[in-house]
Design an enzyme around this catalytic site. Structure first.
Site, short mmCIF file in Angstrom:
data_model
loop_
_atom_site.label_atom_id
_atom_site.label_comp_id
_atom_site.label_asym_id
_atom_site.label_seq_id
_atom_site.Cartn_x
_atom_site.Cartn_y
_atom_site.Cartn_z
N ASP A 94 1.12 -1.16 0.03
CA ASP A 94 0.09 0.01 0.04
C ASP A 94 0.95 1.19 -0.04
O ASP A 94 2.00 1.03 0.00
CB ASP A 94 -0.90 0.18 1.16
N HIS A 109 8.65 -5.42 -1.12
CA HIS A 109 8.02 -6.27 -1.88
C HIS A 109 7.19 -5.63 -2.93
O HIS A 109 6.07 -6.16 -3.59
CB HIS A 109 6.90 -6.84 -0.98
N CYS A 120 10.42 -5.29 -20.88
CA CYS A 120 11.80 -4.44 -20.65
C CYS A 120 12.11 -3.99 -19.20
O CYS A 120 13.02 -3.14 -19.01
CB CYS A 120 11.60 -3.16 -21.54
P1 NAD Z 1 1.34 -10.75 8.34
O1 NAD Z 1 -0.07 -10.43 7.83
O2 NAD Z 1 1.75 -11.77 8.25
O3 NAD Z 1 1.26 -10.35 9.93
C1 NAD Z 1 0.74 -9.31 10.31
C2 NAD Z 1 1.41 -9.06 11.75
O4 NAD Z 1 0.67 -7.62 12.28
C3 NAD Z 1 0.78 -9.99 12.82
O5 NAD Z 1 2.04 -10.58 13.53
C4 NAD Z 1 -0.35 -9.44 13.65
O6 NAD Z 1 -0.12 -9.58 15.18
C5 NAD Z 1 0.14 -7.91 13.49
N1 NAD Z 1 -0.85 -6.90 13.78
C6 NAD Z 1 -2.23 -7.10 13.24
N2 NAD Z 1 -2.81 -5.97 13.61
C7 NAD Z 1 -2.01 -5.00 14.29
C8 NAD Z 1 -2.07 -3.77 14.66
N3 NAD Z 1 -3.45 -3.28 14.87
N4 NAD Z 1 -0.89 -3.18 15.39
C9 NAD Z 1 0.14 -3.84 15.21
N5 NAD Z 1 0.30 -5.23 14.92
C10 NAD Z 1 -0.74 -5.73 14.25
O7 NAD Z 1 1.92 -9.37 7.54
P2 NAD Z 1 3.62 -9.31 7.32
O8 NAD Z 1 4.53 -10.03 8.29
O9 NAD Z 1 3.54 -8.11 6.69
O10 NAD Z 1 3.62 -10.55 5.97
C11 NAD Z 1 3.51 -10.41 4.85
C12 NAD Z 1 3.31 -10.22 3.54
O11 NAD Z 1 1.94 -9.73 3.34
C13 NAD Z 1 4.11 -9.09 2.95
O12 NAD Z 1 4.87 -9.36 2.12
C14 NAD Z 1 3.15 -8.06 2.47
O13 NAD Z 1 3.69 -7.63 1.18
C15 NAD Z 1 1.74 -8.67 2.22
N6 NAD Z 1 0.62 -7.88 2.74
C16 NAD Z 1 0.71 -6.37 2.60
C17 NAD Z 1 -0.58 -5.72 2.82
C18 NAD Z 1 -0.33 -4.13 2.67
O14 NAD Z 1 0.21 -3.76 1.91
N7 NAD Z 1 -1.15 -3.30 3.50
C19 NAD Z 1 -1.61 -6.31 3.58
C20 NAD Z 1 -1.60 -7.79 3.73
C21 NAD Z 1 -0.43 -8.32 3.02
ZN ZN Z 2 8.27 -2.65 -21.76
#
Ligand code: NAD
Ligand code: ZN
Length: 239
Positions: A94, A109, A120
């Site tokens: 995001d 990521h 390209c």
């Molecule tokens: P994850 O979903 O695996 O883990 C999220 C973590 O955040 C958990 O440990 C949880 O306890 C904690 N959490 C949840 N609510 C919270 C809050 N209010 N305050 C503090 N902590 C909180 O996420 P990750 O470790 O970022 O893993 C993975 C992948 O998921 C990344 O590669 C990412 O690219 C992708 N992803 C991105 C988004 C985004 O861009 N917003 C959303 C979902 C997944």
């Molecule tokens: Zn191109």
């Protein structure tokens, strides 16, 4: 904090949860109702591009409905006011850190608001959907640079190499303080950063809702919502 000059911060889906974006691993192991293998791999994109594009088009559209929360805002304040080195490495795709005003950051990521040309490797900003007319056969959007119909989401899929790893590793090896915010510690290589930071002598702090898989590697762990923990910590750091 007087002995701290270089700070590296890793953020994950948890920092955006209170803005209304779902985290990755719900209790049933699905992300927005999909198995990760069905939507987040290069094989999935080749096998079923419509499903993958529909998924990322929906994630991209959802950005218009959300805004940065107090945690993103606090990190942007740290970014503006911290006199030493600072790098915020986000796993999030995001744009909430930059909308809050952060500048010293990178997306390891990838980003929803970017399109990557598979031919390209050029990038272009991408605000709208990548899927075209629903009744026409699927064709990837055309690249503005080379013209190939080869634009894909600029997202690091499982099995692909995260972006800017050299820069990240260099910053971590010089860090005095490494802070991990809202990440489950389940996705590598990001999950290994805390150990690299420790190895190079950094202090390590985790701010997360629940203990993560890597909690034991941190010198200090604070549990709670990011919107409360992060502003309180930034107040401490900025004195
Ligand atoms: P994850 O979903 O695996 O883990 C999220 C973590 O955040 C958990 O440990 C949880 O306890 C904690 N959490 C949840 N609510 C919270 C809050 N209010 N305050 C503090 N902590 C909180 O996420 P990750 O470790 O970022 O893993 C993975 C992948 O998921 C990344 O590669 C990412 O690219 C992708 N992803 C991105 C988004 C985004 O861009 N917003 C959303 C979902 C997944
Ligand atoms: Zn191109």
């Amino acid at each position: 904090m007087s002995d701290i000059s270089n700070i590296v911060i890793l953020t994950g889906a948890g920092i955006s949860a209170e803005s209304g974006l779902a985290t990755f691993r719900g209790p049933d192991g699905l992300w927005e109702g999909h198995r990760v293998e069905d939507v987040c791999t290069p094989q999935a994109l080749a096998r079923d591009p419509v499903l993958v594009h529909r998924f990322y088009d929906a994630r991209r559209a959802a950005l218009a409905e959300v805004k940065p929360n107090r945690a993103h805002e606090a990190l942007a304040r740290l970014d503006a006011e911290w006199p030493g080195d600072l790098m915020v490495v986000t796993q999030n795709v995001d744009d909430l850190h930059e909308r809050a005003g952060a500048t010293r950051m990178l997306h390891m990521h990838g980003e929803l608001l970017s399109g990557l040309c598979a031919k390209c490797e050029g990038r272009q900003r991408w605000d709208g959907p990548m899927l075209g007319e629903p009744d026409l056969p699927f064709a990837a959007p055309a690249c503005a640079a080379c013209g190939a119909a080869a634009i894909r989401p600029d997202i690091v899929f499982f099995g692909e190499m995260p972006y800017q790893m050299d820069r990240i590793e260099r910053a971590i090896s010089c860090a005095d303080l490494f802070v991990s915010i809202g990440t489950s510690g389940a996705v590598y290589p990001a999950a290994g950063f805390v150990r690299t930071a420790r190895y190079h002598g950094a202090r390590t702090l985790e701010l997360n809702l629940d203990p993560s898989e890597g909690s034991i590697f941190f010198d200090e762990t604070r549990m709670g919502p990011a919107s409360e923990l992060v502003p309180a910590w930034v107040d401490e750091v900025l004195g």
